[in-house]
Structure formats: C-alpha cells, structure tokens
Scaffold this motif. Structure first.
Motif, mmCIF file in Angstrom:
data_model
loop_
_atom_site.group_PDB
_atom_site.id
_atom_site.type_symbol
_atom_site.label_atom_id
_atom_site.label_comp_id
_atom_site.label_asym_id
_atom_site.label_seq_id
_atom_site.Cartn_x
_atom_site.Cartn_y
_atom_site.Cartn_z
ATOM 1 N N GLN A 358 0.825 -1.201 0.000
ATOM 2 C CA GLN A 358 0.000 0.000 0.000
ATOM 3 C C GLN A 358 0.867 1.262 0.000
ATOM 4 O O GLN A 358 0.609 2.208 -0.735
ATOM 5 C CB GLN A 358 -0.929 0.005 1.214
ATOM 6 N N SER A 359 1.893 1.261 0.843
ATOM 7 C CA SER A 359 2.771 2.428 0.940
ATOM 8 C C SER A 359 3.480 2.700 -0.382
ATOM 9 O O SER A 359 3.602 3.855 -0.818
ATOM 10 C CB SER A 359 3.798 2.222 2.059
ATOM 11 N N LEU A 360 3.942 1.643 -1.031
ATOM 12 C CA LEU A 360 4.615 1.806 -2.320
ATOM 13 C C LEU A 360 3.643 2.349 -3.368
ATOM 14 O O LEU A 360 3.996 3.232 -4.171
ATOM 15 C CB LEU A 360 5.195 0.471 -2.779
ATOM 16 N N ALA A 361 2.415 1.827 -3.363
ATOM 17 C CA ALA A 361 1.425 2.295 -4.330
ATOM 18 C C ALA A 361 1.075 3.757 -4.101
ATOM 19 O O ALA A 361 0.907 4.527 -5.054
ATOM 20 C CB ALA A 361 0.168 1.420 -4.240
ATOM 21 N N GLN A 362 0.964 4.169 -2.840
ATOM 22 C CA GLN A 362 0.653 5.568 -2.538
ATOM 23 C C GLN A 362 1.745 6.495 -3.054
ATOM 24 O O GLN A 362 1.456 7.540 -3.648
ATOM 25 C CB GLN A 362 0.472 5.742 -1.034
ATOM 26 N N ARG A 363 2.991 6.121 -2.840
ATOM 27 C CA ARG A 363 4.094 6.959 -3.328
ATOM 28 C C ARG A 363 4.070 7.058 -4.851
ATOM 29 O O ARG A 363 4.425 8.088 -5.426
ATOM 30 C CB ARG A 363 5.438 6.383 -2.868
ATOM 31 N N LEU A 364 3.648 5.974 -5.500
ATOM 32 C CA LEU A 364 3.652 5.946 -6.957
ATOM 33 C C LEU A 364 2.546 6.808 -7.549
ATOM 34 O O LEU A 364 2.774 7.590 -8.474
ATOM 35 C CB LEU A 364 3.496 4.496 -7.441
ATOM 36 N N VAL A 365 1.316 6.692 -7.011
ATOM 37 C CA VAL A 365 0.163 7.322 -7.667
ATOM 38 C C VAL A 365 -0.060 8.772 -7.254
ATOM 39 O O VAL A 365 -0.817 9.485 -7.922
ATOM 40 C CB VAL A 365 -1.135 6.521 -7.422
ATOM 41 N N MET A 366 0.560 9.227 -6.168
ATOM 42 C CA MET A 366 0.352 10.611 -5.752
ATOM 43 C C MET A 366 1.195 11.558 -6.599
ATOM 44 O O MET A 366 1.991 12.356 -6.118
ATOM 45 C CB MET A 366 0.702 10.784 -4.273
ATOM 46 N N ARG A 367 0.982 11.448 -7.915
ATOM 47 C CA ARG A 367 1.710 12.271 -8.871
ATOM 48 C C ARG A 367 0.748 12.718 -9.961
ATOM 49 O O ARG A 367 -0.259 12.057 -10.243
ATOM 50 C CB ARG A 367 2.861 11.478 -9.503
ATOM 51 N N GLU A 368 1.106 13.818 -10.596
ATOM 52 C CA GLU A 368 0.231 14.392 -11.619
ATOM 53 C C GLU A 368 -0.033 13.412 -12.752
ATOM 54 O O GLU A 368 -1.136 13.385 -13.311
ATOM 55 C CB GLU A 368 0.857 15.676 -12.166
ATOM 56 N N ALA A 369 0.945 12.567 -13.075
ATOM 57 C CA ALA A 369 0.780 11.638 -14.191
ATOM 58 C C ALA A 369 -0.348 10.641 -13.949
ATOM 59 O O ALA A 369 -0.929 10.103 -14.899
ATOM 60 C CB ALA A 369 2.085 10.884 -14.444
ATOM 61 N N PHE A 370 -0.663 10.382 -12.693
ATOM 62 C CA PHE A 370 -1.698 9.401 -12.371
ATOM 63 C C PHE A 370 -3.052 10.048 -12.100
ATOM 64 O O PHE A 370 -4.003 9.352 -11.725
ATOM 65 C CB PHE A 370 -1.274 8.569 -11.157
ATOM 66 N N ALA A 371 -3.164 11.361 -12.294
ATOM 67 C CA ALA A 371 -4.432 12.038 -12.045
ATOM 68 C C ALA A 371 -5.585 11.435 -12.854
ATOM 69 O O ALA A 371 -6.681 11.242 -12.315
ATOM 70 C CB ALA A 371 -4.295 13.532 -12.326
ATOM 71 N N PRO A 372 -5.398 11.108 -14.146
ATOM 72 C CA PRO A 372 -6.510 10.510 -14.898
ATOM 73 C C PRO A 372 -6.968 9.177 -14.315
ATOM 74 O O PRO A 372 -8.166 8.862 -14.333
ATOM 75 C CB PRO A 372 -5.932 10.342 -16.306
ATOM 76 N N VAL A 373 -6.026 8.376 -13.818
ATOM 77 C CA VAL A 373 -6.378 7.084 -13.218
ATOM 78 C C VAL A 373 -7.215 7.303 -11.962
ATOM 79 O O VAL A 373 -8.250 6.655 -11.756
ATOM 80 C CB VAL A 373 -5.114 6.278 -12.889
ATOM 81 N N LEU A 374 -6.770 8.209 -11.107
ATOM 82 C CA LEU A 374 -7.509 8.498 -9.880
ATOM 83 C C LEU A 374 -8.852 9.135 -10.195
ATOM 84 O O LEU A 374 -9.841 8.909 -9.483
ATOM 85 C CB LEU A 374 -6.677 9.412 -8.985
ATOM 86 N N ARG A 375 -8.896 9.913 -11.252
ATOM 87 C CA ARG A 375 -10.162 10.533 -11.643
ATOM 88 C C ARG A 375 -11.185 9.468 -12.012
ATOM 89 O O ARG A 375 -12.362 9.549 -11.621
ATOM 90 C CB ARG A 375 -9.925 11.491 -12.813
ATOM 91 N N ARG A 376 -10.793 8.461 -12.757
ATOM 92 C CA ARG A 376 -11.712 7.383 -13.107
ATOM 93 C C ARG A 376 -12.171 6.639 -11.862
ATOM 94 O O ARG A 376 -13.303 6.190 -11.771
ATOM 95 C CB ARG A 376 -11.052 6.417 -14.094
ATOM 96 N N ARG A 377 -11.292 6.523 -10.898
ATOM 97 C CA ARG A 377 -11.633 5.829 -9.645
ATOM 98 C C ARG A 377 -12.722 6.563 -8.873
ATOM 99 O O ARG A 377 -13.649 5.957 -8.340
ATOM 100 C CB ARG A 377 -10.359 5.685 -8.803
#
Length: 394
Positions: A358-377
């Motif tokens: 979980q910690s590794l995933a949080q560090r990875l996705v808390m970036r602008e490049a992953f905004a579209p992925v989080l938006r779909r979520r």
C-alpha cells in the motif's frame, strides 16, 4: 399529491426541496429531536455539488470548507510517506469541490426548506400499509395518516425498507471493516492537513473541523463482527483494537468521550433488486449505500433525490416515475459500489506485506501523471444533464 418522506437527512431534505419547487407537498418525519448529528467530514463534488448549485446554497457552504490543504499518509513515527496536495486533487476532480462537515450541508439544506416543508422532529413511522390508492402510515407519536406516496430516505438502517421490503440482512453487503469517530481537542497545534496512519488491520485518521481547537479522530478497522455494537461496549472495543498502535493513537483513545455515545458502524453497502414497491420508494443510502470510501455517498443521495423529484413531477403515473428514477440511477450507483468494494480491500491491509505494498502504491500514484487514473476511480463528473430553463411551480 402529498408525499411522506421518512428521514430528514441529506436525501430527505433534498427531495422535499425539489418536490416543493415542483408543486408537490411533502412532509418529513425525522427520528432525531432537532435534526441529525453527523460529526464527520465529507468530500463534496460532482453531482452533489451540481444539485447544491441548482438549489443556490453553494455560497453558504463555501465559507465553511474544512481547512485542509493536503492529505498525508504517515507511519507509526509520524513520518510522511506520501502526500495528496490540493493542486493534485484539483487535477483529479477537474471541477468545483468542497471538504465539509456533514452537519454543515444538512444545516444548509434545512435552511433551504424552512417555512416551506413540514418537518416533524422526534417522530418515526411504525407501520406502513399500501392500500393501492394511498399509503397509510402509523406514527410512534400516535395516529395514522394517509399519503399519496411514501419515500424512505432514512439511511443505511432504513426503517422504511424493513417495513416494506424486508429485513436489512437481505440487502446488506458487509465489506469487512468498521468505523468509529468522535471529536477531540486540538492539543497538537494541528495544521491544515488530513492525516492517515495505517497498521495491519487498522487505520487512524485525523483532520480539523474548522472549529477552533477541534479535530475529528476517525478509526477504521477490519472486523468479522457484523451488526450493532452496544454503545457502552464501543470505547472498550476501540481500546482493545487499537491498543499498542503508534503515532497519536494512545492520546486520541484517551480522549474518547465518556458522557456521549461514540459513533460506530459497519462498512456496509445496500444492494437491492428493486428500489420501489407499490406506492413506496427508497432513495439515498436506504437503497444504494456505497460507504464512505466511495467519496460519493452524499453526492449520489442528492442526485437520487433530485431525479426522483423530477420524475414524480413530470410523469403522470407514480409507477412510471419510480421505474424511470431507478433506471436513471442504478448503473451509476452500482459502478460506485464496485469501486468502493475494490478500494476497501486495500484501504486497511490485513498483513505487513500488504501494508508495504500500500505504501509503495501511494508513493507511486500521488503524482500528476496518475491524475486521470484516480479521476476514473472517483467518478467526479455530475451525472445530470446541463440545466435548462423550465417553469417552476410555487
């Protein structure tokens, strides 16, 4: 037409407002003596924000946004491992949004219907009879009254649903977690952040309420126990579950209120084959609870209320109105329920390896490049078509 609404929370108040605006009389019964108490924060965007804008209450809500500029994820020593900043959140949502206390929204909705809608506080429905031509409701305070229709807007533990559709276990989907929360004094010089600390099987969240010197402490934990926990057992359950946890947990547990009940409930969704029966329908959490992890429960409750009022006002037959309301809402609710199911599995990892992942995933996705992925979520867009001018009955 006269409609009985059981439940004076977000869904019930929104429904009453829009029914009244469309010339339909509504009566609300609410079991709480002076409105519901919701001592927790909500993320308010998407359809809910859209509906609030159409009601003209956003200007009242905006000054009460929670003073939170980031969402931080810390370890047992308080070290920040990942951070979701306001600019990144703006890119994810791509639209107006507010973090609010639940009571702030309900207060604005109450003001919006004041003097326009009859609200009977401290009252509940004890029996419902659909005669085919009307709904007869018996009240705990005494007496029976006839209405053209009835809507259960009384939350996840809906009494209306139990009386008309069946017991809660028939429709409950337990996600394996419990939550509890209560206010605590800010003895820490808290900043403008919502902070999450997670250990295997348990998580503590702290954020400011906007009131001087007050924070909310939220506890999430895995549990196989379903059903209600008696109020007098809740402090002990929290102490036993979170004992030995790091960060601020011991101090927060020490501040658990002794003279007021601690809010505690299960993470449970409501899944039903039909949201209406005869002259009775359900709205909001009563028929489609998504849980707090969806970040969409309040918004979709307001959406459902808006759509239901629109259908009742435009269809000549309540059966058509109920059917079209369900058809318009079900797919959107189901999608958010599925997202919440998937997210809950990783929200509170049960093992140390799961926590590391979980910690590794949080560090990875808390970036602008992953905004579209989080938006779909999060599914932040409003589900309502653009508003067009239409005559409103007064």
């Amino acid at each position: 037409m006269k409609v009985l609404i059981s439940g004076g929370g977000v869904a019930g108040l929104t429904l009453a407002y829009w029914l009244r605006r469309r010339g339909v009389e509504a009566v609300i019964v609410e079991r709480a003596a002076h409105g519901r108490l919701g001592g927790y924060g909500i993320d308010f965007f998407g359809t809910g924000y859209d509906v609030a804008g159409r009601m003209g209450i956003v200007d009242r809500l905006a000054p009460h946004r929670l003073p939170v500029d980031s969402i931080d994820f810390v370890d047992a020593a308080g070290r920040v491992g990942a951070r979701l900043t306001t600019p990144l959140l703006d890119k994810i949502i791509q639209g107006p949004h507010l973090a609010l206390m639940h009571t702030t929204l309900e207060g604005a909705l109450l003001d919006a219907v004041e003097g326009e809608v009859e609200i009977r506080f401290g009252e509940t429905v004890t029996a419902v009879r659909d005669t085919g031509s009307a709904v007869e409701a018996d009240f705990a305070g005494g007496g029976t009254q006839r209405f053209d229709l009835m809507v259960g807007a009384d939350g996840i533990h809906s009494r209306t649903r139990e009386l008309v559709f069946g017991p809660e276990p028939e429709f409950a989907r337990y996600l394996g977690c419990r939550l509890a929360c209560f206010p605590v004094a800010d003895r820490y010089g808290w900043g403008r952040a919502r902070v999450h600390c997670t250990e295997p099987g348990r998580q503590v969240v702290v954020y400011p309420t906007g009131r001087a010197g007050e924070l909310i402490a939220l506890f999430l934990f895995r549990s196989s126990r379903t059903g209600n926990v008696p109020r007098d057992e809740r402090p002990g359950l929290l102490r036993s579950t979170f004992g030995g946890m790091g960060w601020l947990t011991p101090s927060l547990l020490a501040e658990a209120p002794a003279d007021e009940p601690i809010f505690m409930d299960t993470m449970t969704q409501i899944v039903m084959p039909a949201w209406h029966r005869g002259r009775v329908a359900l709205v909001g959490d009563a028929c489609g609870c998504m849980t707090m992890v969806s970040a969409q429960g309040v918004s979709m409750a307001m959406a459902g209320a808006y759509v239901l009022a629109e259908e009742l006002a435009t269809r000549g037959d309540h059966r058509l109105a109920f059917a079209h309301y369900q058809e318009r809402m079900r797919a959107e609710v189901s999608r958010r329920q599925r997202n919440a199911q998937m997210f809950t599995r990783s929200l509170v990892p049960g093992t140390r390896p799961g926590l590391v992942a979980q910690s590794l995933a949080q560090r990875l996705v808390m970036r602008e490049a992953f905004a579209p992925v989080l938006r779909r979520r999060f599914g932040a867009d409003s589900i309502l078509p653009p508003q067009t001018s239409q005559p409103v009955k007064e």
